[in-house]
Motif scaffolding. Structure first.
Motif, PDB file in Angstrom:
ATOM      1  N   VAL A  26      19.272 -52.187  33.618  1.00 43.90           N
ATOM      2  CA  VAL A  26      20.495 -51.737  33.098  1.00 43.90           C
ATOM      3  C   VAL A  26      20.266 -51.418  31.534  1.00 43.90           C
ATOM      4  N   GLU A  27      20.527 -50.060  31.345  1.00 48.54           N
ATOM      5  CA  GLU A  27      20.545 -49.450  29.785  1.00 48.54           C
ATOM      6  C   GLU A  27      21.761 -49.092  29.478  1.00 48.54           C
ATOM      7  N   HIS A  28      22.295 -49.334  28.137  1.00 44.98           N
ATOM      8  CA  HIS A  28      23.454 -48.697  27.757  1.00 44.98           C
ATOM      9  C   HIS A  28      22.994 -47.335  27.543  1.00 44.98           C
ATOM     10  N   ASN A 172      10.350 -51.510  23.370  1.00 40.46           N
ATOM     11  CA  ASN A 172      10.259 -50.653  24.389  1.00 40.46           C
ATOM     12  C   ASN A 172       9.301 -49.436  24.310  1.00 40.46           C
ATOM     13  N   GLU A 173       8.724 -49.078  25.058  1.00 45.63           N
ATOM     14  CA  GLU A 173       7.671 -48.000  24.783  1.00 45.63           C
ATOM     15  C   GLU A 173       7.346 -47.512  23.582  1.00 45.63           C
ATOM     16  N   MET A 174       6.701 -48.583  22.862  1.00 39.56           N
ATOM     17  CA  MET A 174       6.508 -48.090  21.335  1.00 39.56           C
ATOM     18  C   MET A 174       5.242 -47.248  21.406  1.00 39.56           C
ATOM     19  N   ASP A 291       7.978 -52.557  34.536  1.00 36.55           N
ATOM     20  CA  ASP A 291       9.512 -52.431  34.287  1.00 36.55           C
ATOM     21  C   ASP A 291      10.260 -51.390  34.292  1.00 36.55           C
ATOM     22  N   GLU A 292       9.704 -50.260  34.240  1.00 42.03           N
ATOM     23  CA  GLU A 292      10.522 -48.938  34.585  1.00 42.03           C
ATOM     24  C   GLU A 292       9.673 -48.171  35.477  1.00 42.03           C
ATOM     25  N   TRP A 293      10.141 -47.985  36.957  1.00 43.17           N
ATOM     26  CA  TRP A 293       9.535 -47.142  37.891  1.00 43.17           C
ATOM     27  C   TRP A 293      10.658 -46.408  38.689  1.00 43.17           C
TER      28      TRP A 293
HETATM   29  O1  AHR Z   1      15.154 -44.805  32.019  1.00 41.08           O
HETATM   30  C1  AHR Z   1      15.437 -43.960  31.185  1.00 41.08           C
HETATM   31  C2  AHR Z   1      14.406 -44.032  29.949  1.00 41.08           C
HETATM   32  O2  AHR Z   1      12.944 -43.885  30.348  1.00 41.08           O
HETATM   33  C3  AHR Z   1      14.231 -45.334  29.240  1.00 41.08           C
HETATM   34  O3  AHR Z   1      15.201 -45.399  28.355  1.00 41.08           O
HETATM   35  C4  AHR Z   1      13.085 -45.268  28.651  1.00 41.08           C
HETATM   36  O4  AHR Z   1      12.288 -46.579  28.213  1.00 41.08           O
HETATM   37  C5  AHR Z   1      12.191 -44.548  29.326  1.00 41.08           C
HETATM   38  O5  AHR Z   1      11.486 -43.546  28.677  1.00 41.08           O
END
Ligand code: AHR
Length: 506
Positions: A26-28, A172-174, A291-293
């Motif tokens: 869950v992202e803002h 995140n995704e540095m 942790d993102e798919w």
């Molecule tokens: O999930 C959407 C975006 O995708 C995230 O904010 C980012 O970490 C990725 O690039």
């Protein structure tokens, strides 16, 4: 019709499945928090302003751990903005998504929501605009049981007990040039190592995730993982993988090979992590947090970006990344879940990105209904039925030629075994041919010492593979039963072209 033969042998163990593999994110971002999970004026809103219709759907989805609060958002986020009296919280510009963040929802509110849906919190710290000190501050605030200035504030804000957050993402995704505070691998690895060491001094019980690549196609993929792990190998437990897939150029067959791309991504990162271990003469194994798919229609056919937040001003909760998923997407999605289970020995955590409105299995309208996208079904079924141990199920059904990946198996499967039964998850990736599936259960029956019976079956398929659920027609697509029979000790079923299925044997 293609012949697809397999055997189910409960000795063909992959590993115990870590329930955190069924996590979410869950992202803002856009209407995820505001107008998604939090809508105080909605008819179903609870005393905290959370939509109960959404809560019920999230519970049904079966999400174990939820990563929060980003994503790209976290790299510019001041977590202190989200604590204390709501009316005193600052409005801030969120550079990642070109939006205005009201901070009405922060750590406490999100934990309250998680308690209601029954999921665990996984926090990401900001290593974009901030560093070690701010990571220590939020860790002390969230986890310390000592009496300190931070924990006094936590108690004053209504939570005397520690939140007890176990999993923490070190940024995140540095590796991504789009990331606020993007760094090269050496600089990030140094910062992540220092931050991890300090976090462990404060709380030795934390499990730490260092940023891997934002995708296998990143130009720095591979060298990024190696360098970052050379700095952080002794300090972290997980390295992250992120990957999104979409159909391009109307080439459904190529899209249906996405699971193989994910498998190669995982296997490459495992190889690099183990190579670093070898150079350090270490027995330690770094695990993967995928942790993102998801499926995400990030790019248009010209290769540009579909959503352009910067063209919308600085709105609160704009409609962003509201992809509508069809049956083909759900079949690919189900195959991605099969792939995660096939790698359960090293993928010990994964987060579907994301949950509500933003590239999500659940959609909502302000003041209106909430409904399930097609991807809801493979997730909820795999989460419910895919527990216990993962079992390898090689299928002999031939291959098709993928432009990017070479020969790709037409039918892909995995099974899981728990105390009450066995579940077979299978996908037919062919766009043209049904698969005549025959699974020899004799080794399973011999291992169990008793016969099995078909308990439930689920099929994701539609004659129109682009059929989707919408606000106007929210129940157009669902799962139906698959006609699966037992012929002696052979399970027989016909899998239509472009289909995903789950068969539960009790
Ligand atoms: O999930 C959407 C975006 O995708 C995230 O904010 C980012 O970490 C990725 O690039």
């Amino acid at each position: 019709m293609t012949d697809a033969t397999a055997r189910l042998d409960s000795h063909a163990d992959i590993a115990d499945i870590d329930p955190r593999i069924f996590g979410g994110f869950v992202e803002h971002l856009g209407r995820h928090i505001y107008d998604g999970i939090f809508e105080p004026t909605h008819p179903t809103a609870d005393a905290h302003g959370f939509r109960q219709d959404v809560i019920e759907l999230v519970k049904e989805l079966g999400v174990s751990t939820i990563r929060y609060p980003g994503g790209n958002f976290v790299s510019g986020y001041r977590w202190e903005d989200g604590i204390g009296p709501v009316e005193q919280r600052p409005r801030r510009l969120d550079l990642a998504w070109h939006s205005t963040e009201t901070n009405e929802v922060g750590l406490h509110e999100f934990q309250t929501w998680l308690d209601t849906v029954g999921s665990d919190l996984m926090l990401a710290v900001n290593l974009g605009t901030r560093g070690t000190q701010e990571a220590l501050d939020i860790l002390e605030y969230a986890n310390s049981a000592e009496q300190t200035a931070w924990t006094d504030q936590r108690a004053a804000n209504g939570h005397p007990e520690p939140f007890g957050v176990t999993m923490w993402c070190l940024g995140n995704e540095m590796d991504g040039p789009w990331q606020i505070g993007h760094k090269n691998a050496d600089d990030y690895g140094t910062l992540a190592s220092q931050t991890a060491k300090a976090m462990r001094m404060l709380d030795p019980g934390v499990e730490l995730v260092v940023c891997g690549s934002s995708g296998r196609s990143m130009p720095t993929f591979g060298s990024w993982e190696r360098t970052v792990l050379e700095h952080t190998f002794d300090d972290v437990d997980f390295i992250s993988c992120h990957s999104y897939y979409q159909e391009m150029g109307g080439n459904a067959q190529e899209f249906l090979a996405s699971g193989v791309d994910m498998a190669r991504f995982i296997e490459s990162v495992v190889a690099i992590a183990d190579a670093v271990a070898a150079t350090k003469k270490s027995e330690k194994r770094i695990m993967i947090s995928f942790d993102e798919w998801n499926v995400w229609y990030l790019h248009n056919e010209e290769g540009g970006q579909n959503d352009k937040p910067e063209e919308k001003g600085w709105p609160v909760a704009p409609r962003l990344l509201e992809d509508q998923y069809h049956v083909l997407d759900a079949v690919v999605f189900g195959d991605l879940m099969i792939t995660l289970l096939q790698h359960a020995d090293r993928v010990r955590s994964a987060s579907l990105a994301q949950l509500v409105n933003v590239i999500a299995p659940i959609m909502t309208e302000p003041g209106g209904p909430a409904w399930k996208q097609t991807t809801f079904f493979p997730f909820s079924l795999t989460s419910r039925l895919g527990r216990g141990r993962a079992i390898r199920v090689p299928v002999d059904a031939g291959t098709f030629a993928s432009e990017k990946l070479g020969a790709v198996a037409t039918v892909n499967a995995v099974a899981t075994v728990d105390d009450e039964g066995v579940t077979l998850f299978v996908v037919n990736r062919s766009t043209t041919d049904a698969a005549d599936l025959r699974v020899d259960l004799a080794p399973l029956v011999a291992a169990l010492g008793r016969e099995v019976a078909v308990a439930e079956t689920h099929l994701m398929h539609d004659d129109d593979m682009y059929a989707a659920n919408t606000l106007e027609n929210p129940e157009r697509v669902g799962v139906r039963t698959l006609d699966a029979t037992l012929e002696g000790q052979t399970l027989a079923a016909s899998l239509p072209a472009v289909s995903w299925a789950a068969v539960r044997l009790a």
